[in-house]
Write an enzyme that holds these catalytic residues in place. Structure first.
Site, PDB file in Angstrom:
ATOM      1  N   GLY A  12      84.394  -7.867-119.834  1.00 37.93           N
ATOM      2  CA  GLY A  12      85.186  -8.911-119.182  1.00 37.93           C
ATOM      3  C   GLY A  12      86.079  -9.733-120.094  1.00 37.93           C
ATOM      4  CG  ASP A  47      68.178 -12.363-125.685  1.00 43.79           C
ATOM      5  OD1 ASP A  47      69.019 -13.059-125.058  1.00 43.79           O
ATOM      6  OD2 ASP A  47      67.016 -12.180-125.281  1.00 43.79           O
ATOM      7  CG  LEU A  48      74.133 -14.711-127.667  1.00 45.35           C
ATOM      8  CD1 LEU A  48      75.596 -14.740-127.244  1.00 45.35           C
ATOM      9  CD2 LEU A  48      73.980 -15.234-129.100  1.00 45.35           C
ATOM     10  CB  SER A 113      83.079 -22.059-115.022  1.00 47.15           C
ATOM     11  OG  SER A 113      83.357 -21.711-113.670  1.00 47.15           O
ATOM     12  CE1 TYR A 152      78.245 -18.986-114.573  1.00 43.30           C
ATOM     13  CE2 TYR A 152      79.490 -20.357-113.061  1.00 43.30           C
ATOM     14  CZ  TYR A 152      79.451 -19.439-114.090  1.00 43.30           C
ATOM     15  OH  TYR A 152      80.636 -19.003-114.644  1.00 43.30           O
ATOM     16  CE  LYS A 156      79.854 -20.945-117.419  1.00 41.88           C
ATOM     17  NZ  LYS A 156      80.099 -20.267-118.716  1.00 41.88           N
TER      18      LYS A 156
HETATM   19  P1  NAI Z   1      80.807 -10.341-118.070  1.00 44.59           P
HETATM   20  O1  NAI Z   1      79.490 -10.159-117.418  1.00 44.59           O
HETATM   21  O2  NAI Z   1      81.875  -9.317-117.862  1.00 44.59           O
HETATM   22  O3  NAI Z   1      80.598 -10.533-119.638  1.00 44.59           O
HETATM   23  C1  NAI Z   1      79.586 -11.357-120.145  1.00 44.59           C
HETATM   24  C2  NAI Z   1      79.085 -10.769-121.453  1.00 44.59           C
HETATM   25  O4  NAI Z   1      78.076 -11.653-121.963  1.00 44.59           O
HETATM   26  C3  NAI Z   1      78.445  -9.384-121.275  1.00 44.59           C
HETATM   27  O5  NAI Z   1      78.978  -8.467-122.210  1.00 44.59           O
HETATM   28  C4  NAI Z   1      76.976  -9.661-121.537  1.00 44.59           C
HETATM   29  O6  NAI Z   1      76.289  -8.568-122.132  1.00 44.59           O
HETATM   30  C5  NAI Z   1      77.025 -10.872-122.454  1.00 44.59           C
HETATM   31  N1  NAI Z   1      75.751 -11.580-122.405  1.00 44.59           N
HETATM   32  C6  NAI Z   1      75.149 -12.109-121.314  1.00 44.59           C
HETATM   33  N2  NAI Z   1      73.949 -12.590-121.637  1.00 44.59           N
HETATM   34  C7  NAI Z   1      73.779 -12.375-122.954  1.00 44.59           C
HETATM   35  C8  NAI Z   1      72.720 -12.641-123.873  1.00 44.59           C
HETATM   36  N3  NAI Z   1      71.566 -13.200-123.479  1.00 44.59           N
HETATM   37  N4  NAI Z   1      72.897 -12.290-125.162  1.00 44.59           N
HETATM   38  C9  NAI Z   1      74.035 -11.678-125.572  1.00 44.59           C
HETATM   39  N5  NAI Z   1      75.059 -11.402-124.753  1.00 44.59           N
HETATM   40  C10 NAI Z   1      74.928 -11.738-123.461  1.00 44.59           C
HETATM   41  O7  NAI Z   1      81.337 -11.768-117.603  1.00 44.59           O
HETATM   42  P2  NAI Z   1      82.765 -12.505-117.735  1.00 44.59           P
HETATM   43  O8  NAI Z   1      83.261 -12.705-116.364  1.00 44.59           O
HETATM   44  O9  NAI Z   1      83.611 -11.883-118.749  1.00 44.59           O
HETATM   45  O10 NAI Z   1      82.269 -13.934-118.231  1.00 44.59           O
HETATM   46  C11 NAI Z   1      82.527 -14.443-119.523  1.00 44.59           C
HETATM   47  C12 NAI Z   1      82.380 -15.944-119.470  1.00 44.59           C
HETATM   48  O11 NAI Z   1      83.343 -16.484-118.569  1.00 44.59           O
HETATM   49  C13 NAI Z   1      81.017 -16.429-118.974  1.00 44.59           C
HETATM   50  O12 NAI Z   1      80.600 -17.524-119.744  1.00 44.59           O
HETATM   51  C14 NAI Z   1      81.304 -16.833-117.538  1.00 44.59           C
HETATM   52  O13 NAI Z   1      80.409 -17.822-117.093  1.00 44.59           O
HETATM   53  C15 NAI Z   1      82.710 -17.366-117.671  1.00 44.59           C
HETATM   54  N6  NAI Z   1      83.451 -17.405-116.415  1.00 44.59           N
HETATM   55  C16 NAI Z   1      83.647 -16.270-115.657  1.00 44.59           C
HETATM   56  C17 NAI Z   1      84.317 -16.348-114.456  1.00 44.59           C
HETATM   57  C18 NAI Z   1      84.522 -15.139-113.593  1.00 44.59           C
HETATM   58  O14 NAI Z   1      84.907 -15.316-112.407  1.00 44.59           O
HETATM   59  N7  NAI Z   1      84.318 -13.926-114.060  1.00 44.59           N
HETATM   60  C19 NAI Z   1      84.851 -17.620-113.952  1.00 44.59           C
HETATM   61  C20 NAI Z   1      84.618 -18.736-114.824  1.00 44.59           C
HETATM   62  C21 NAI Z   1      83.944 -18.623-115.999  1.00 44.59           C
END
Ligand code: NAI
Length: 252
Positions: A12, A47-48, A113, A152, A156
Site C-alpha cells: 500500500g 513485528d512493530l 488518518s 483504530y 490515530k
Molecule cells: P496496508 O495493509 O496495505 O499496509 C500496511 C503495512 O503495514 C503492511 O505491509 C503490513 O505488513 C505492515 N504491518 C502491519 N502490522 C505490522 C506489524 N505488527 N509489524 C510490522 N509491519 C506491520 O495498509 P495501507 O493502507 O498502506 O496503510 C498504511 C498506513 O496508512 C496505515 O497506518 C493506515 O492506518 C494508514 N491509512 C490508510 C488508509 C486507507 O484507506 N488505506 C486511510 C488512512 C490512513
C-alpha cells in the site's frame, strides 16, 4: 540522496512511498512483517506490535538515516489492543528509540488518518495515552472504553496529538516530525474500513469522486521528508480528496 527508513514498506502507502523515495534518488531501508515485493536497498523484518522486536530492530538498523516514515498500521478489523500497539504505542517506541541514531536534520513522518481528526474531542483519553507503555495497553483500553473499531480511531487521534506535542522535542538537532492524514485509499485494508465502519464509510465514498491511491499519498510523505518542508513542524496535513473539508463544512 537521503536514506529513509520506511515502515510498512511491503504494501500500500508504504510501498508507494518506498518507490517514490527511490525515484527521487534516495535509498530505502524497508521495515515490515513481510518482505517487500519491490526491490529495496535493505529490508529488516520486525513485528512493530512487540517491544522486544522493535528494540532488536533499533539495534540492527544502520545509524545516520535522514528520515523515518512511520507508515505500518493495522485496520479496525484487528483486535483493539493490537491496533493500539502497532498504530501508536509501537510507533512511539520505535521513534523515540531511533532518534539518537538518526542524522541531525532528519525528518519523521507519521501516517495518521482522517479517522484521527477529532482528537480534541477525546482529550482526557488522548492526554492519558501520550506516555502509554506496551504493558499498560490492555488496562488502558478497558479504563477508557476503547474496544472494536474505536481503537483504530483512537490510535490515530493519539498519534496526531503526539505529533503536535513533539513539534520541538528534537529541535536542538534539527529533527522534525509531522503527520499525514489520508481519507479512504485503495489498498488491501480499504475493504476492512468499509466492513467495520459500515454506513459512515459508504457515506464517505458516496461523496468522493474516487478513492485515493497510494500514489496520491506518497508525494505528501516525500515532501515532509524533504528539505523543502524544513519549516513545517508538528503539522498534520490532510490528503483526502476534500473529504475533511466536506465533513467540517457539513458540521458547521
Ligand atoms: P496496508 O495493509 O496495505 O499496509 C500496511 C503495512 O503495514 C503492511 O505491509 C503490513 O505488513 C505492515 N504491518 C502491519 N502490522 C505490522 C506489524 N505488527 N509489524 C510490522 N509491519 C506491520 O495498509 P495501507 O493502507 O498502506 O496503510 C498504511 C498506513 O496508512 C496505515 O497506518 C493506515 O492506518 C494508514 N491509512 C490508510 C488508509 C486507507 O484507506 N488505506 C486511510 C488512512 C490512513
Amino acid at each position: 540522496g537521503k536514506t529513509i527508513i520506511v515502515t510498512g514498506a511491503a504494501s500500500g502507502i508504504g510501498a508507494a512511498t518506498a518507490r517514490l523515495v527511490q525515484a527521487w534518488g534516495g535509498r530505502v531501508i524497508a521495515v515490515d512483517r513481510h518482505q517487500p515485493a519491490d526491490p529495496v536497498d535493505a529490508f529488516f523484518a520486525a513485528d512493530l506490535s512487540d517491544r522486544a522486536s522493535i528494540d532488536a530492530l533499533v539495534a540492527a538498523l544502520p545509524a545516520g538515516a535522514h528520515g523515518l516514515a512511520n507508515i505500518a498500521g493495522l485496520p479496525p478489523t484487528r483486535p483493539a489492543a493490537e491496533v493500539l500497539r502497532v498504530n501508536f504505542v509501537g510507533l512511539k517506541h520505535l521513534t523515540t528509540r531511533l532518534v539518537p541514531n538518526l542524522a541531525d536534520g532528519a525528518a519523521i513522518v507519521n501516517l495518521a488518518s482522517l479517522a484521527g481528526l477529532d482528537w480534541a474531542e477525546a482529550l482526557p483519553a488522548v492526554r492519558a495515552s501520550q506516555d502509554l507503555a506496551f504493558e499498560d495497553v490492555e488496562a488502558f483500553c478497558r479504563d477508557h472504553g476503547i474496544a472494536g473499531a474505536r481503537s483504530y480511531f483512537f490510535s490515530k487521534e493519539a498519534l496526531i496529538a503526539w505529533t503536535l506535542r513533539h513539534r520541538w522535542t528534537w529541535r536542538d538537532r534539527g529533527i522534525r516530525m509531522n503527520a499525514v492524514s489520508p481519507g479512504p485509499v485503495d489498498t488491501p485494508i480499504l475493504k476492512d474500513f468499509v466492513a467495520t465502519l459500515g454506513a459512515r464509510a459508504e457515506q464517505d465514498m458516496a461523496v468522493m469522486d474516487r478513492a485515493g491511491r497510494p500514489e496520491d499519498i506518497a508525494p505528501v510523505v516525500g515532501f515532509l521528508l524533504s528539505d523543502a518542508s524544513a519549516w513545517i513542524r508538528g503539522a498534520n496535513i490532510p490528503a483526502d480528496g476534500g473529504l475533511y473539508a466536506h465533513v467540517l463544512d457539513r458540521r458547521h
